[in-house]
Scaffold this motif. Structure first.
Motif, PDB file in Angstrom:
ATOM      1  N   LYS A 111      13.159 -32.398  10.287  1.00  0.00           N
ATOM      2  CA  LYS A 111      12.937 -32.750   8.882  1.00  0.00           C
ATOM      3  C   LYS A 111      11.494 -32.445   8.468  1.00  0.00           C
ATOM      4  CE  LYS A 111      16.425 -36.432   8.895  1.00  0.00           C
ATOM      5  NZ  LYS A 111      16.640 -37.900   8.909  1.00  0.00           N
ATOM      6  N   GLU A 112      10.553 -32.702   9.387  1.00  0.00           N
ATOM      7  CA  GLU A 112       9.146 -32.416   9.102  1.00  0.00           C
ATOM      8  C   GLU A 112       8.928 -30.926   8.868  1.00  0.00           C
ATOM      9  OE1 GLU A 112       5.093 -32.202  11.771  1.00  0.00           O
ATOM     10  OE2 GLU A 112       6.498 -33.835  12.182  1.00  0.00           O
ATOM     11  N   ILE A 113       9.536 -30.085   9.722  1.00  0.00           N
ATOM     12  CA  ILE A 113       9.405 -28.633   9.575  1.00  0.00           C
ATOM     13  C   ILE A 113      10.031 -28.172   8.265  1.00  0.00           C
ATOM     14  CG2 ILE A 113      10.133 -26.404  10.533  1.00  0.00           C
ATOM     15  CD1 ILE A 113      10.020 -27.779  13.324  1.00  0.00           C
ATOM     16  N   GLN A 114      11.216 -28.706   7.950  1.00  0.00           N
ATOM     17  CA  GLN A 114      11.898 -28.306   6.721  1.00  0.00           C
ATOM     18  C   GLN A 114      11.149 -28.775   5.484  1.00  0.00           C
ATOM     19  OE1 GLN A 114      15.784 -29.955   7.738  1.00  0.00           O
ATOM     20  NE2 GLN A 114      16.579 -27.895   8.132  1.00  0.00           N
ATOM     21  N   GLY A 171      11.367 -16.474  17.146  1.00  0.00           N
ATOM     22  CA  GLY A 171      10.811 -17.417  16.172  1.00  0.00           C
ATOM     23  C   GLY A 171      11.402 -17.221  14.793  1.00  0.00           C
ATOM     24  N   LYS A 172      11.615 -15.968  14.409  1.00  0.00           N
ATOM     25  CA  LYS A 172      12.234 -15.691  13.107  1.00  0.00           C
ATOM     26  C   LYS A 172      13.650 -16.246  13.042  1.00  0.00           C
ATOM     27  CE  LYS A 172       9.732 -11.353  12.200  1.00  0.00           C
ATOM     28  NZ  LYS A 172       9.882  -9.896  11.999  1.00  0.00           N
ATOM     29  N   ASP A 173      14.398 -16.118  14.141  1.00  0.00           N
ATOM     30  CA  ASP A 173      15.759 -16.649  14.182  1.00  0.00           C
ATOM     31  C   ASP A 173      15.769 -18.151  13.957  1.00  0.00           C
ATOM     32  OD1 ASP A 173      16.745 -14.145  14.683  1.00  0.00           O
ATOM     33  OD2 ASP A 173      17.434 -14.561  16.719  1.00  0.00           O
ATOM     34  N   ILE A 174      14.882 -18.861  14.664  1.00  0.00           N
ATOM     35  CA  ILE A 174      14.831 -20.321  14.540  1.00  0.00           C
ATOM     36  C   ILE A 174      14.460 -20.717  13.113  1.00  0.00           C
ATOM     37  CG2 ILE A 174      13.681 -22.409  15.347  1.00  0.00           C
ATOM     38  CD1 ILE A 174      15.619 -21.083  17.368  1.00  0.00           C
ATOM     39  N   ALA A 175      13.471 -20.037  12.545  1.00  0.00           N
ATOM     40  CA  ALA A 175      13.046 -20.348  11.179  1.00  0.00           C
ATOM     41  C   ALA A 175      14.180 -20.124  10.183  1.00  0.00           C
ATOM     42  CB  ALA A 175      11.833 -19.497  10.809  1.00  0.00           C
ATOM     43  N   GLU A 176      14.912 -19.029  10.356  1.00  0.00           N
ATOM     44  CA  GLU A 176      16.016 -18.735   9.442  1.00  0.00           C
ATOM     45  C   GLU A 176      17.103 -19.803   9.519  1.00  0.00           C
ATOM     46  OE1 GLU A 176      19.225 -15.142   8.438  1.00  0.00           O
ATOM     47  OE2 GLU A 176      17.728 -14.887  10.017  1.00  0.00           O
ATOM     48  N   LEU A 177      17.410 -20.254  10.733  1.00  0.00           N
ATOM     49  CA  LEU A 177      18.429 -21.282  10.888  1.00  0.00           C
ATOM     50  C   LEU A 177      17.990 -22.610  10.281  1.00  0.00           C
ATOM     51  CD1 LEU A 177      19.555 -20.466  14.533  1.00  0.00           C
ATOM     52  CD2 LEU A 177      20.990 -20.288  12.477  1.00  0.00           C
ATOM     53  N   LEU A 178      16.697 -22.859  10.285  1.00  0.00           N
ATOM     54  CA  LEU A 178      16.176 -24.099   9.686  1.00  0.00           C
ATOM     55  C   LEU A 178      15.926 -23.955   8.191  1.00  0.00           C
ATOM     56  CD1 LEU A 178      13.616 -25.248  12.423  1.00  0.00           C
ATOM     57  CD2 LEU A 178      15.946 -26.081  12.040  1.00  0.00           C
ATOM     58  N   GLY A 179      16.052 -22.729   7.694  1.00  0.00           N
ATOM     59  CA  GLY A 179      15.848 -22.497   6.265  1.00  0.00           C
ATOM     60  C   GLY A 179      14.399 -22.516   5.842  1.00  0.00           C
ATOM     61  N   ASP A 192       4.848 -25.534  16.493  1.00  0.00           N
ATOM     62  CA  ASP A 192       6.075 -26.323  16.550  1.00  0.00           C
ATOM     63  C   ASP A 192       6.914 -25.974  17.772  1.00  0.00           C
ATOM     64  OD1 ASP A 192       5.719 -27.761  14.086  1.00  0.00           O
ATOM     65  OD2 ASP A 192       6.238 -25.918  13.010  1.00  0.00           O
ATOM     66  N   VAL A 193       6.877 -24.715  18.188  1.00  0.00           N
ATOM     67  CA  VAL A 193       7.665 -24.264  19.332  1.00  0.00           C
ATOM     68  C   VAL A 193       7.125 -22.914  19.788  1.00  0.00           C
ATOM     69  CG1 VAL A 193       9.375 -23.081  17.880  1.00  0.00           C
ATOM     70  CG2 VAL A 193      10.039 -23.857  20.179  1.00  0.00           C
ATOM     71  N   ALA A 194       7.348 -22.590  21.053  1.00  0.00           N
ATOM     72  CA  ALA A 194       6.989 -21.271  21.576  1.00  0.00           C
ATOM     73  C   ALA A 194       8.043 -20.842  22.575  1.00  0.00           C
ATOM     74  CB  ALA A 194       5.624 -21.299  22.250  1.00  0.00           C
ATOM     75  N   PHE A 195       8.439 -19.578  22.531  1.00  0.00           N
ATOM     76  CA  PHE A 195       9.342 -19.005  23.520  1.00  0.00           C
ATOM     77  C   PHE A 195       8.535 -18.126  24.482  1.00  0.00           C
ATOM     78  CE2 PHE A 195      12.476 -20.018  20.262  1.00  0.00           C
ATOM     79  CZ  PHE A 195      13.516 -20.518  21.039  1.00  0.00           C
ATOM     80  N   PHE A 242      15.478 -31.622  17.812  1.00  0.00           N
ATOM     81  CA  PHE A 242      14.974 -30.249  17.862  1.00  0.00           C
ATOM     82  C   PHE A 242      15.230 -29.653  19.242  1.00  0.00           C
ATOM     83  CE2 PHE A 242      11.051 -27.364  17.029  1.00  0.00           C
ATOM     84  CZ  PHE A 242      11.883 -26.376  16.505  1.00  0.00           C
ATOM     85  N   ILE A 243      15.029 -30.457  20.299  1.00  0.00           N
ATOM     86  CA  ILE A 243      15.300 -29.992  21.659  1.00  0.00           C
ATOM     87  C   ILE A 243      16.774 -29.638  21.811  1.00  0.00           C
ATOM     88  CG2 ILE A 243      15.426 -30.729  24.079  1.00  0.00           C
ATOM     89  CD1 ILE A 243      12.873 -32.347  23.595  1.00  0.00           C
ATOM     90  N   ASN A 244      17.655 -30.476  21.277  1.00  0.00           N
ATOM     91  CA  ASN A 244      19.094 -30.202  21.352  1.00  0.00           C
ATOM     92  C   ASN A 244      19.447 -28.912  20.610  1.00  0.00           C
ATOM     93  OD1 ASN A 244      21.977 -31.128  21.892  1.00  0.00           O
ATOM     94  ND2 ASN A 244      21.989 -30.997  19.662  1.00  0.00           N
ATOM     95  N   PHE A 245      18.856 -28.738  19.443  1.00  0.00           N
ATOM     96  CA  PHE A 245      19.077 -27.538  18.638  1.00  0.00           C
ATOM     97  C   PHE A 245      18.635 -26.287  19.399  1.00  0.00           C
ATOM     98  CE2 PHE A 245      16.853 -24.487  15.861  1.00  0.00           C
ATOM     99  CZ  PHE A 245      17.883 -24.067  15.048  1.00  0.00           C
TER     100      PHE A 245
END
Length: 271
Positions: free
Chosen positions: A27-30, A64-72, A95-98, A229-232
């Protein structure tokens, strides 16, 4: 009446003041409208910056782009290095790193998603005429080895080749400069990077035995509300690995450079 009131007061005191919202971080990221995500110069094909537009692409950049797109949300690129990731997490810059590996020391302040996106192997890029077969062959005082500081590569070097002369550098480009200048005999690298530099004629990719696995994972700051977020991320990572999507992503970027990851046939990234 008195007993009922007393019981009600006790239950009120015993109940938690508030329950943690497992979706708080999402929710914070969105709400922010952006995913704070790392970008690293000199780390192609994992991170590739378009010199004209400034836009980032590459295997890890696209994740990272994929995750951002899924979160809108959009991606807010934070330029950093592998060695600075833990500090970036603690400072709240990411927020996250792969592309990270299990690291108990870093795990004190960072949460890992224990669902690898893909699993590769660790290799060395060896100079011409140097062809070690095992990690023991590398563990000699006359052998000079470069590795990136603050990374799993440094851990490998210090643990398996402590007798060698170890040269720690901040970036892969600096390690390549050490090789070109004939100041090191080998560089410890992930498989796709060794394949790329072999293609460029800088050295030869070798897989010393025993083969060391390289699970590519996600990491995120440890804070309240990140369970969702971890589950996602675990769900996303499992889909990427089991359907071969992450493998295809690595292959795509290497193929665009006419690089065949089968140069390192033991790699699980090869498909």
């Amino acid at each position: 009446m008195f007993i009922a009131a007393l019981l009600g007061a006790f239950l009120s005191l015993a109940a938690p003041v508030s329950a943690e919202d497992p979706g708080a971080v999402i929710k914070e990221i969105q709400k922010r409208g952006a995913l704070n995500y790392p970008a690293m110069s000199g780390e192609e094909p994992d991170f590739i910056k378009n010199p004209t537009t400034g836009e980032w692409s590459g295997t890890y950049a696209d994740m990272g782009k994929d995750i951002a797109e899924l979160l809108g949300v959009k991606v807010n690129w934070v330029e950093t290095t592998w060695g600075n990731l833990a500090a970036d997490f603690q400072a709240g810059r990411l927020d996250v790193a792969f592309g990270v590996n299990p690291n108990p020391k870093r795990g004190v302040v960072v949460d890992y998603v224990f669902e690898p996106v893909v699993e590769g192997i660790w290799t060395i890029l060896a100079r011409e005429g140097f062809e070690p077969k095992t990690w023991r062959d590398l563990n000699r005082p006359e052998v000079r080895i470069a590795a990136q500081s603050g990374s799993a590569m440094q851990t490998i070097a210090e643990t398996l080749t402590p007798q060698a002369k170890l040269v720690f550098v901040k970036t892969r480009d600096q390690a390549v400069l050490e090789m070109r200048s004939k100041r090191v005999d080998a560089i410890i690298l992930a498989d796709q990077n060794a394949a790329q530099l072999t293609k460029a004629g800088i050295g030869k990719a070798i897989v010393p035995t025993p083969v060391l696995r390289n699970p590519v994972m996600a990491a995120l700051p440890r804070k309240d509300g990140n369970a969702g977020f971890i589950n996602f991320l675990a769900n996303w990572s499992m889909q990427q690995r089991t359907l071969g999507l992450s493998c295809a992503r690595f292959t795509k970027y290497l193929s665009e450079r006419d690089i065949d990851l089968s140069l390192v046939p033991q790699s699980g990234k090869y498909c």
